[in-house]
Design an enzyme around this catalytic site. Structure first.
Site, PDB file in Angstrom:
ATOM      1  N   GLY A  86       1.127  -1.380   0.178  1.00  0.00           N
ATOM      2  CA  GLY A  86      -0.211   0.183  -0.122  1.00  0.00           C
ATOM      3  C   GLY A  86       1.032   1.127  -0.567  1.00  0.00           C
ATOM      4  N   LEU A  87       0.138   2.304   0.410  1.00  0.00           N
ATOM      5  CA  LEU A  87       1.253   2.848   0.497  1.00  0.00           C
ATOM      6  C   LEU A  87       1.094   4.188  -0.860  1.00  0.00           C
ATOM      7  CD1 LEU A  87       3.451   2.512   3.532  1.00  0.00           C
ATOM      8  CD2 LEU A  87       0.960   4.255   3.825  1.00  0.00           C
ATOM      9  N   CYS A  88       0.609   3.742  -1.358  1.00  0.00           N
ATOM     10  CA  CYS A  88       0.463   4.148  -2.700  1.00  0.00           C
ATOM     11  C   CYS A  88      -1.224   5.233  -3.565  1.00  0.00           C
ATOM     12  CB  CYS A  88       1.141   3.723  -3.858  1.00  0.00           C
ATOM     13  SG  CYS A  88      -0.118   1.764  -3.825  1.00  0.00           S
ATOM     14  N   GLY A  89      -1.120   6.099  -2.519  1.00  0.00           N
ATOM     15  CA  GLY A  89      -2.174   6.728  -2.650  1.00  0.00           C
ATOM     16  C   GLY A  89      -3.458   5.650  -3.345  1.00  0.00           C
ATOM     17  N   PHE A  91      -4.261   4.382  -6.019  1.00  0.00           N
ATOM     18  CA  PHE A  91      -3.741   3.391  -6.997  1.00  0.00           C
ATOM     19  C   PHE A  91      -4.618   2.206  -6.853  1.00  0.00           C
ATOM     20  CE2 PHE A  91      -0.543  -0.167  -7.749  1.00  0.00           C
ATOM     21  CZ  PHE A  91      -1.226  -0.151  -9.100  1.00  0.00           C
TER      22      PHE A  91
END
Lengths: 291, 135
Positions: A86-89, A91
Site C-alpha cells: 500500500g502507501l501509494c495513494g 492507486f
C-alpha cells in the site's frame, strides 16, 4: 491542554515519520525511473505485435481459432492487477473500485487477483478467486505474464470462461495513471482503427501476404503471444504506475508533515512564552507581596 | 554502387535490439531457413530459435534469436523475438551449461520431462553458441 513537553514529543514523532516518507519517496523515484524505462522500451514490441496481428487477421478472416471464438458471456473472468503493498495513494483503491463496478455487470464472475492488495480485497469481501499471483517482485519477467496467460487461456479453451478481461493501471505520466479495462479473450483483432487506411494501402500494393506455413498456423502462434504480451504490458504498466503513485503520495506526505511540524512548533513556542510570562508574573507578584 | 537496402528491426518485449538499413537477412523459419532480400513479397512466418544473419555494407553480423516471428512488408523486415542477443552480449559459459543441461535431459528420456521444452532450450543454446563463435 497539551504541555510544552507533549508538543515537543509530537514534533519529534512527526519528524521521524517525515523522514520515513522522504526515504520512501526517494526509493519510489528510483524504482519509477527504472520501471518507466521498461514500459517505454516495451511499447515498440507491443505496437508491432498489434499491427502484425491486425494484418494477419485481415488476411485470414475465415480462420477458426479457439481464442477467437465468441461465446455468450455467462461466466466472465477478471484478471485484476494491483500492487503488493500500500502507501501509494489511490492507486489500489482506484483499481478495486473499477473492478467492483465492472464485475457488477455480469451474473457470474471469476476473479484472478495479481498482487497482494487485490487478493486481500477479495478475501475480505469473501469473493471467491480462481487463482492468485502474489509477490511478482520488482522486475516483472515475461515468464510471469506467460504463467497467468496460460492459466486463463486454458480455462477459456475449456469453455469455463466465456470472456476474460484485464484490469490494470495504465501509465500515462508520473502524475496520471488511468485504471483501464481491456478484453483479453476472445481476442478482438485490431482493425477498426487502422482499417480504412490499411485497406487502401493493401489494395494499392496488392500485397496478399504469404504465410508460412499457413495463416492458421501463424495465427495459432500469434494469438497466445498477443495475449501474453497484453498481460505483460499490463504488469509493467501497473508497476510503473504504482511507483509513480507512491512517489506522489510520499511527496504529499512529506509536505504535509512539514506543515504540521511548522504549526505545532508555532503552538509550542506560543505556549512556552505564555508559561514564561505566567512565571514572571508569579515572581513579580511574590516580590511585591514581600515588600 | 548503392545497393538496394531494406529496413530491418529486431524487437523484443524488453527493447528494440536492432534497427538499421541492411542488404540481406537470413533466419530460421518454422518451415526451414529463409533469406530475405529487398523487395521481398509480403510474408509472415514463425521463427524457430536460431541464428539471424545480417549483411550490411558487405559485413556480416549475427544475432541469436529465441523464437518469434518475422514479417516482411514494403521492404521492411520486422523480427518480433522473445529474446535476441548480439555476439558480444552472449554469456558463453551460460549457453554451454544450458546446452549440456538440455542434452542431459533429452538423453535421460525420463517420462516427466517436457520434450518440446528441452528441445527448444537446446536449440536456443546452440544458436547462442553459434553466434558467439562468429564474433
Amino acid at each position: 491542554m497539551p504541555s510544552v513537553r507533549d508538543l515537543r514529543r509530537k514534533i519529534k514523532s512527526v519528524k521521524s515519520t517525515q523522514k520515513i516518507c522522504k526515504a520512501m519517496k526517494a526509493v519510489a523515484t528510483a524504482k519509477m525511473a527504472k520501471s518507466q524505462e521498461q514500459v517505454l522500451a516495451a511499447r515498440p514490441y507491443a505496437r508491432q505485435l498489434h499491427e502484425v496481428l491486425g494484418r494477419v487477421a485481415g488476411g485470414a478472416r475465415n480462420v477458426k481459432n479457439p481464442l477467437l471464438a465468441v461465446r455468450d458471456p455467462k461466466k466472465v473472468c477478471y484478471v485484476v492487477i494491483t500492487a503488493d503493498r500500500g502507501l501509494c495513494g489511490g492507486f489500489n483503491s482506484n483499481i478495486l473500485r473499477l473492478t467492483t463496478k465492472e464485475t457488477a455487470k455480469w451474473p457470474e464472475v471469476a476473479l484472478v487477483p495479481v498482487g497482494r492488495k487485490a487478493r486481500n480485497f477479495f478475501r475480505f469481501r469473501a469473493w471467491k478467486t480462481d487463482n492468485e499471483y502474489i509477490g511478482l517482485g520488482e522486475n516483472v519477467k515475461p515468464e510471469q505474464a506467460n504463467e497467468i496467460t496460460n492459466f486463463v487461456i486454458k480455462k477459456y479453451v475449456d469453455e469455463e470462461y466465456d470472456a476474460v478481461y484485464l484490469i490494470y493501471s495504465k501509465f500515462k505520466s508520473v502524475m496520471v495513471q488511468i485504471p483501464t479495462v481491456v478484453k483479453l479473450l476472445p481476442v478482438e483483432p485490431p482493425q477498426a482503427e487502422e482499417g480504412a487506411e490499411e485497406a487502401k494501402a493493401e489494395a494499392k500494393s496488392k500485397a496478399a501476404y504469404l504465410f508460412e506455413p499457413s495463416a492458421e498456423d501463424v495465427l495459432e502462434f500469434l494469438l497466445p503471444k498477443y495475449v501474453q504480451n497484453s498481460v505483460f504490458q499490463g504488469l509493467i504498466e501497473s508497476k510503473a504506475s504504482e511507483h509513480s503513485a507512491r512517489m506522489m503520495a510520499m511527496d504529499n506526505a512529506t509536505k504535509s508533515a512539514g506543515e504540521l511540524i511548522d504549526r505545532v512548533t508555532l503552538q509550542m513556542n506560543r505556549l512556552r512564552q505564555e508559561n514564561i510570562t505566567k512565571e514572571l508574573l508569579d515572581i513579580v507578584g511574590g516580590a511585591a507581596a514581600l515588600e | 554502387m548503392a545497393e538496394k537496402t531494406q529496413m530491418l528491426s529486431i524487437v523484443t518485449p524488453q527493447r528494440v535490439v536492432y534497427g538499421d538499413e541492411v542488404r540481406f537477412v537470413s533466419a530460421r523459419g518454422v518451415d526451414g531457413d529463409l533469406g530475405v532480400l529487398p523487395e521481398h513479397t509480403p510474408l509472415i512466418t514463425g521463427l524457430k530459435p536460431g541464428v539471424v544473419r545480417i549483411q550490411k555494407d558487405g559485413k556480416w553480423t549475427s544475432y541469436a534469436v529465441a523464437g518469434g516471428f518475422l514479417e516482411v512488408r514494403d521492404s521492411r523486415v520486422v523480427i518480433l523475438a522473445n529474446a535476441a542477443e548480439s555476439p558480444d552480449l552472449i554469456d558463453v559459459k551460460r549457453a554451454e551449461a544450458a546446452k549440456q543441461r538440455a542434452e542431459e535431459r533429452l538423453a535421460s528420456k525420463a517420462a516427466d520431462i517436457d520434450l518440446m521444452r528441452a528441445k527448444a532450450a537446446l536449440m536456443r543454446a546452440l544458436a547462442r553458441l553459434d553466434v558467439a563463435q562468429s564474433k
